[in-house]
Design a protein around this motif. Structure first.
Motif, mmCIF file in Angstrom:
data_model
loop_
_atom_site.group_PDB
_atom_site.id
_atom_site.type_symbol
_atom_site.label_atom_id
_atom_site.label_comp_id
_atom_site.label_asym_id
_atom_site.label_seq_id
_atom_site.Cartn_x
_atom_site.Cartn_y
_atom_site.Cartn_z
ATOM 1 N N VAL A 48 0.653 -1.193 0.142
ATOM 2 C CA VAL A 48 -0.058 0.068 -0.108
ATOM 3 C C VAL A 48 0.720 1.188 0.014
ATOM 4 N N VAL A 49 0.529 1.966 -0.820
ATOM 5 C CA VAL A 49 1.439 3.360 -0.974
ATOM 6 C C VAL A 49 0.694 4.563 -0.105
ATOM 7 N N SER A 50 -0.706 4.576 -0.227
ATOM 8 C CA SER A 50 -1.160 5.535 0.398
ATOM 9 C C SER A 50 -2.530 5.299 0.889
ATOM 10 N N VAL A 51 -3.003 5.926 1.913
ATOM 11 C CA VAL A 51 -4.572 5.641 2.407
ATOM 12 C C VAL A 51 -5.277 6.899 2.603
ATOM 13 N N SER A 52 -6.438 7.081 1.951
ATOM 14 C CA SER A 52 -7.124 8.455 2.261
ATOM 15 C C SER A 52 -8.429 7.763 3.013
ATOM 16 N N THR A 53 -8.901 8.546 4.038
ATOM 17 C CA THR A 53 -10.025 8.390 4.474
ATOM 18 C C THR A 53 -11.283 9.221 4.734
ATOM 19 N N LEU A 54 -12.359 8.874 4.569
ATOM 20 C CA LEU A 54 -13.525 10.072 4.897
ATOM 21 C C LEU A 54 -14.584 9.409 5.688
ATOM 22 N N VAL A 55 -15.229 10.251 6.242
ATOM 23 C CA VAL A 55 -16.342 9.684 7.145
ATOM 24 C C VAL A 55 -17.784 10.294 6.772
ATOM 25 N N SER A 56 -18.694 9.636 6.430
ATOM 26 C CA SER A 56 -19.989 9.851 5.954
ATOM 27 C C SER A 56 -21.030 10.110 7.373
ATOM 28 N N ALA A 57 -21.519 10.982 7.696
ATOM 29 C CA ALA A 57 -22.430 11.275 8.803
ATOM 30 C C ALA A 57 -23.671 10.591 8.564
ATOM 31 N N PRO A 58 -24.348 10.213 9.745
ATOM 32 C CA PRO A 58 -25.631 9.525 9.616
ATOM 33 C C PRO A 58 -26.743 10.586 9.277
ATOM 34 N N LYS A 59 -27.579 9.993 8.254
ATOM 35 C CA LYS A 59 -28.763 10.794 7.750
ATOM 36 C C LYS A 59 -30.041 10.589 8.441
ATOM 37 N N VAL A 60 -30.635 11.724 8.951
ATOM 38 C CA VAL A 60 -31.637 11.683 9.685
ATOM 39 C C VAL A 60 -33.006 11.543 8.845
ATOM 40 N N LYS A 61 -33.610 10.533 8.961
ATOM 41 C CA LYS A 61 -35.290 10.632 8.204
ATOM 42 C C LYS A 61 -36.264 10.694 8.895
ATOM 43 N N THR A 62 -37.223 11.528 8.702
ATOM 44 C CA THR A 62 -38.508 11.574 9.591
ATOM 45 C C THR A 62 -39.430 11.396 8.283
ATOM 46 N N ARG A 63 -40.657 10.555 8.910
ATOM 47 C CA ARG A 63 -42.072 10.624 8.133
ATOM 48 C C ARG A 63 -43.258 10.467 9.154
ATOM 49 N N TYR A 64 -44.233 11.023 8.708
ATOM 50 C CA TYR A 64 -45.531 11.289 9.288
ATOM 51 C C TYR A 64 -46.461 10.094 9.225
ATOM 52 N N THR A 65 -46.814 9.399 10.607
ATOM 53 C CA THR A 65 -47.633 8.049 10.153
ATOM 54 C C THR A 65 -48.790 8.546 11.212
ATOM 55 N N LYS A 66 -49.820 7.569 11.256
ATOM 56 C CA LYS A 66 -50.853 7.639 12.145
ATOM 57 C C LYS A 66 -50.521 7.928 13.379
ATOM 58 N N THR A 67 -49.648 7.486 13.969
ATOM 59 C CA THR A 67 -49.246 7.482 15.327
ATOM 60 C C THR A 67 -48.350 8.759 15.724
#
Length: 94
Positions: A48-67
């Motif tokens: 291995v010559v080089s390593v690059s890293t990246l972090v993806s943040a969690p995505k918040v999802k909202t939905r409207y239901t009967k409750t």
């Protein structure tokens, strides 16, 4: 659980591996670049010559239901892009 979770198999990752010799992996979120490099070299037997890293943040999802409103989120992921020495490759589909 180990440092390497699974390789990223997408159109862009496949293109980078063929053209540039860069391979993408999902890794443990607490792993650093040195640990990732050692794990790749031990698992696949390449330099291995080089390593690059990246972090993806969690995505918040909202939905409207009967409750009422239901909220949830995806997992936090860390991705490592690894460049190999010239002439070496990793066989992911073999």
């Amino acid at each position: 659980m180990g440092i390497l979770i699974k390789p990223v198999i997408s159109e862009k990752a496949t293109s980078n591996s063929e053209v540039l010799g860069q391979y993408s992996f999902y890794v443990d979120t607490k792993a650093n670049k040195i640990e990732i490099k050692k794990a790749i070299e031990a698992t696949y037997g390449v330099n291995v010559v080089s390593v690059s890293t990246l972090v993806s943040a969690p995505k918040v999802k909202t939905r409207y239901t009967k409750t009422g409103f239901q909220t949830g989120k995806t997992n936090k992921m860390k991705k490592a892009i690894v460049s190999l020495a010239e002439g070496q490759e990793i066989e992911l589909f073999g």
